[in-house]
Design an enzyme around this catalytic site. Sequence first.
Site, PDB file in Angstrom:
ATOM      1  N   ARG A  54      11.784 -43.526   2.468  1.00 11.82           N
ATOM      2  CA  ARG A  54      11.653 -42.572   3.573  1.00 11.82           C
ATOM      3  C   ARG A  54      12.824 -41.592   3.503  1.00 11.82           C
ATOM      4  O   ARG A  54      13.741 -41.765   2.717  1.00 11.82           O
ATOM      5  CB  ARG A  54      11.621 -43.321   4.918  1.00 11.82           C
ATOM      6  CG  ARG A  54      12.749 -44.343   5.034  1.00 11.82           C
ATOM      7  CD  ARG A  54      13.209 -44.555   6.421  1.00 11.82           C
ATOM      8  NE  ARG A  54      13.788 -43.373   6.989  1.00 11.82           N
ATOM      9  CZ  ARG A  54      15.027 -42.970   6.733  1.00 11.82           C
ATOM     10  NH1 ARG A  54      15.826 -43.639   5.920  1.00 11.82           N
ATOM     11  NH2 ARG A  54      15.487 -41.861   7.288  1.00 11.82           N
ATOM     12  N   ARG A  96       2.182 -38.671   3.299  1.00 14.71           N
ATOM     13  CA  ARG A  96       2.763 -38.399   4.635  1.00 14.71           C
ATOM     14  C   ARG A  96       2.728 -36.887   4.841  1.00 14.71           C
ATOM     15  O   ARG A  96       3.025 -36.142   3.908  1.00 14.71           O
ATOM     16  CB  ARG A  96       4.211 -38.918   4.746  1.00 14.71           C
ATOM     17  CG  ARG A  96       4.314 -40.422   4.956  1.00 14.71           C
ATOM     18  CD  ARG A  96       5.746 -40.850   5.282  1.00 14.71           C
ATOM     19  NE  ARG A  96       6.042 -40.764   6.703  1.00 14.71           N
ATOM     20  CZ  ARG A  96       7.279 -40.946   7.207  1.00 14.71           C
ATOM     21  NH1 ARG A  96       8.304 -41.172   6.410  1.00 14.71           N
ATOM     22  NH2 ARG A  96       7.478 -40.890   8.502  1.00 14.71           N
ATOM     23  N   GLN A 199      15.593 -46.389  12.565  1.00 17.02           N
ATOM     24  CA  GLN A 199      16.327 -45.891  11.397  1.00 17.02           C
ATOM     25  C   GLN A 199      17.816 -45.709  11.700  1.00 17.02           C
ATOM     26  O   GLN A 199      18.656 -45.886  10.819  1.00 17.02           O
ATOM     27  CB  GLN A 199      15.752 -44.540  10.928  1.00 17.02           C
ATOM     28  CG  GLN A 199      14.385 -44.634  10.292  1.00 17.02           C
ATOM     29  CD  GLN A 199      13.280 -44.336  11.284  1.00 17.02           C
ATOM     30  OE1 GLN A 199      13.414 -44.605  12.477  1.00 17.02           O
ATOM     31  NE2 GLN A 199      12.174 -43.808  10.809  1.00 17.02           N
ATOM     32  N   ASP A 240      12.862 -32.272   8.168  1.00 20.32           N
ATOM     33  CA  ASP A 240      11.735 -32.575   7.282  1.00 20.32           C
ATOM     34  C   ASP A 240      10.985 -31.318   6.859  1.00 20.32           C
ATOM     35  O   ASP A 240      10.212 -31.348   5.896  1.00 20.32           O
ATOM     36  CB  ASP A 240      10.767 -33.548   7.961  1.00 20.32           C
ATOM     37  CG  ASP A 240      11.362 -34.947   7.955  1.00 20.32           C
ATOM     38  OD1 ASP A 240      12.242 -35.216   8.788  1.00 20.32           O
ATOM     39  OD2 ASP A 240      10.994 -35.739   7.079  1.00 20.32           O
ATOM     40  N   ASN A 250      11.712 -32.465  12.649  1.00 10.89           N
ATOM     41  CA  ASN A 250      12.562 -33.610  12.310  1.00 10.89           C
ATOM     42  C   ASN A 250      12.135 -34.787  13.175  1.00 10.89           C
ATOM     43  O   ASN A 250      11.235 -34.677  14.018  1.00 10.89           O
ATOM     44  CB  ASN A 250      14.040 -33.257  12.523  1.00 10.89           C
ATOM     45  CG  ASN A 250      14.968 -34.298  11.920  1.00 10.89           C
ATOM     46  OD1 ASN A 250      14.761 -34.741  10.791  1.00 10.89           O
ATOM     47  ND2 ASN A 250      15.970 -34.743  12.659  1.00 10.89           N
ATOM     48  N   LYS A 251      12.782 -35.914  12.965  1.00 11.60           N
ATOM     49  CA  LYS A 251      12.437 -37.156  13.650  1.00 11.60           C
ATOM     50  C   LYS A 251      12.283 -36.949  15.154  1.00 11.60           C
ATOM     51  O   LYS A 251      13.081 -36.249  15.777  1.00 11.60           O
ATOM     52  CB  LYS A 251      13.536 -38.183  13.354  1.00 11.60           C
ATOM     53  CG  LYS A 251      13.360 -39.550  13.947  1.00 11.60           C
ATOM     54  CD  LYS A 251      12.035 -40.205  13.647  1.00 11.60           C
ATOM     55  CE  LYS A 251      11.707 -40.287  12.181  1.00 11.60           C
ATOM     56  NZ  LYS A 251      10.356 -40.844  11.912  1.00 11.60           N
TER      57      LYS A 251
HETATM   58  O1  MRU Z   1      10.192 -41.123   9.212  1.00 10.90           O
HETATM   59  P1  MRU Z   1      11.424 -40.922   8.356  1.00 10.90           P
HETATM   60  O2  MRU Z   1      12.384 -42.046   8.488  1.00 10.90           O
HETATM   61  O3  MRU Z   1      11.077 -40.575   6.931  1.00 10.90           O
HETATM   62  O4  MRU Z   1      12.099 -39.634   9.001  1.00 10.90           O
HETATM   63  C1  MRU Z   1      13.314 -39.174   8.468  1.00 10.90           C
HETATM   64  C2  MRU Z   1      13.891 -38.007   9.178  1.00 10.90           C
HETATM   65  O5  MRU Z   1      13.322 -37.478  10.113  1.00 10.90           O
HETATM   66  C3  MRU Z   1      15.165 -37.433   8.636  1.00 10.90           C
HETATM   67  O6  MRU Z   1      15.923 -36.856   9.655  1.00 10.90           O
HETATM   68  C4  MRU Z   1      14.856 -36.350   7.594  1.00 10.90           C
HETATM   69  O7  MRU Z   1      13.884 -36.800   6.688  1.00 10.90           O
HETATM   70  C5  MRU Z   1      16.063 -35.926   6.855  1.00 10.90           C
HETATM   71  S1  MRU Z   1      16.632 -37.218   5.764  1.00 10.90           S
HETATM   72  C6  MRU Z   1      17.874 -36.720   4.796  1.00 10.90           C
END
Ligand code: MRU
Length: 348
Positions: A54, A96, A199, A240, A250-251
Amino acid sequence: MPSPSSCPPYPESLVWASDRLRLLDQRRPPAEGVWIECRSLDDVVDAIRSLVVRGAPLIGVAAAYAVVLEEARLRSAASEKRRRLEEALDRLAAARPTAVNLAYAVGRMRRVLADDPPELGAALLAVARSMAREEEESSWAMSREGARRLEPGARVLTHCNTGSLATLGPGTALGVVRCAWGEKRLAEVSCTETRPWGQGLRLTTYELLYSGMTVTLLTESAAGARLLDGAYDWLVVGADRISPRGDVLNKIGTHMLARLARLGGARVMVVAPTSTVDPAWDGRAEGRIEERSGDEVWRSLGAGDPPPGLRIANPVFDRTPAEAVDLIVTERGPGRPGDKDFAHILGL
Ligand code: MRU
């Protein structure tokens, strides 16, 4: 400027081993350190879907190596092999939806196929290797540039996991935090737990403790309250997908934290390589936000089986509009949305 030698050591999560891709199963730390071996593209697709691997930049690199594995595995004649590789690339791209790094990697591998080199396997491997190297170099460049922007004594909050587990090198947002810590610039580092997968709770705390750093863990709602109270100078996050205007996917929780940061007087820094920039994205969120199973929300707190009939919403990313972002740092340097050299910073 922070140097690699002043940046504390960090754990890694991806190793290429010529006939297989080894991935740290990111669902397990800190309780367990289990490595998974992927021998085919579909193994990597499963790993991406299930969050074994991820983090936007790491997903991209894993995807590139997946194509190398598939080319070596397919025994068909050249034209049939190309057809099957194209189909495999479609499956990979659909694993994804939010991190554009996946589409970026698939696009680069598609171009190798289109060039039709005499040694296809060697050509795909060369591109996958160079993508890994580029992500690592970008990670160092962003981490050092971003760290310079944090004034001595800064109090920093970060969200999700954006460190060495999520990319190659020290990280994106967490790379900035790590390098600034190595330079003794930070008075406080806090991270959110990052519901529902944790995470932040599991991976960011693991990474920072591994690096010998001190970190305060907060629930997202507590982080929001602290931001509003002025407890932080910077919210530092990854991305992202970034639009040419500077809108950021982003998350989930990033947007809420960014708004509260502003209200409490903190600035918002987004750290991401140019492989996370999507020149074709108009900045609207529709169709880009991954919805995952509600089970992830319910079961993450050990609540047993969800009661029949309960509906659970689990969007796992959100959109932060450019106007809520103070600074975007890529490997090309820092820039503010709206600056005249902003397109250059985004690699456009
Ligand atoms: O669902 P995930 O854990 O893949 O989401 C990750 C994030 O949102 C991170 O902030 C993003 O990918 C940047 S990682 C360097």
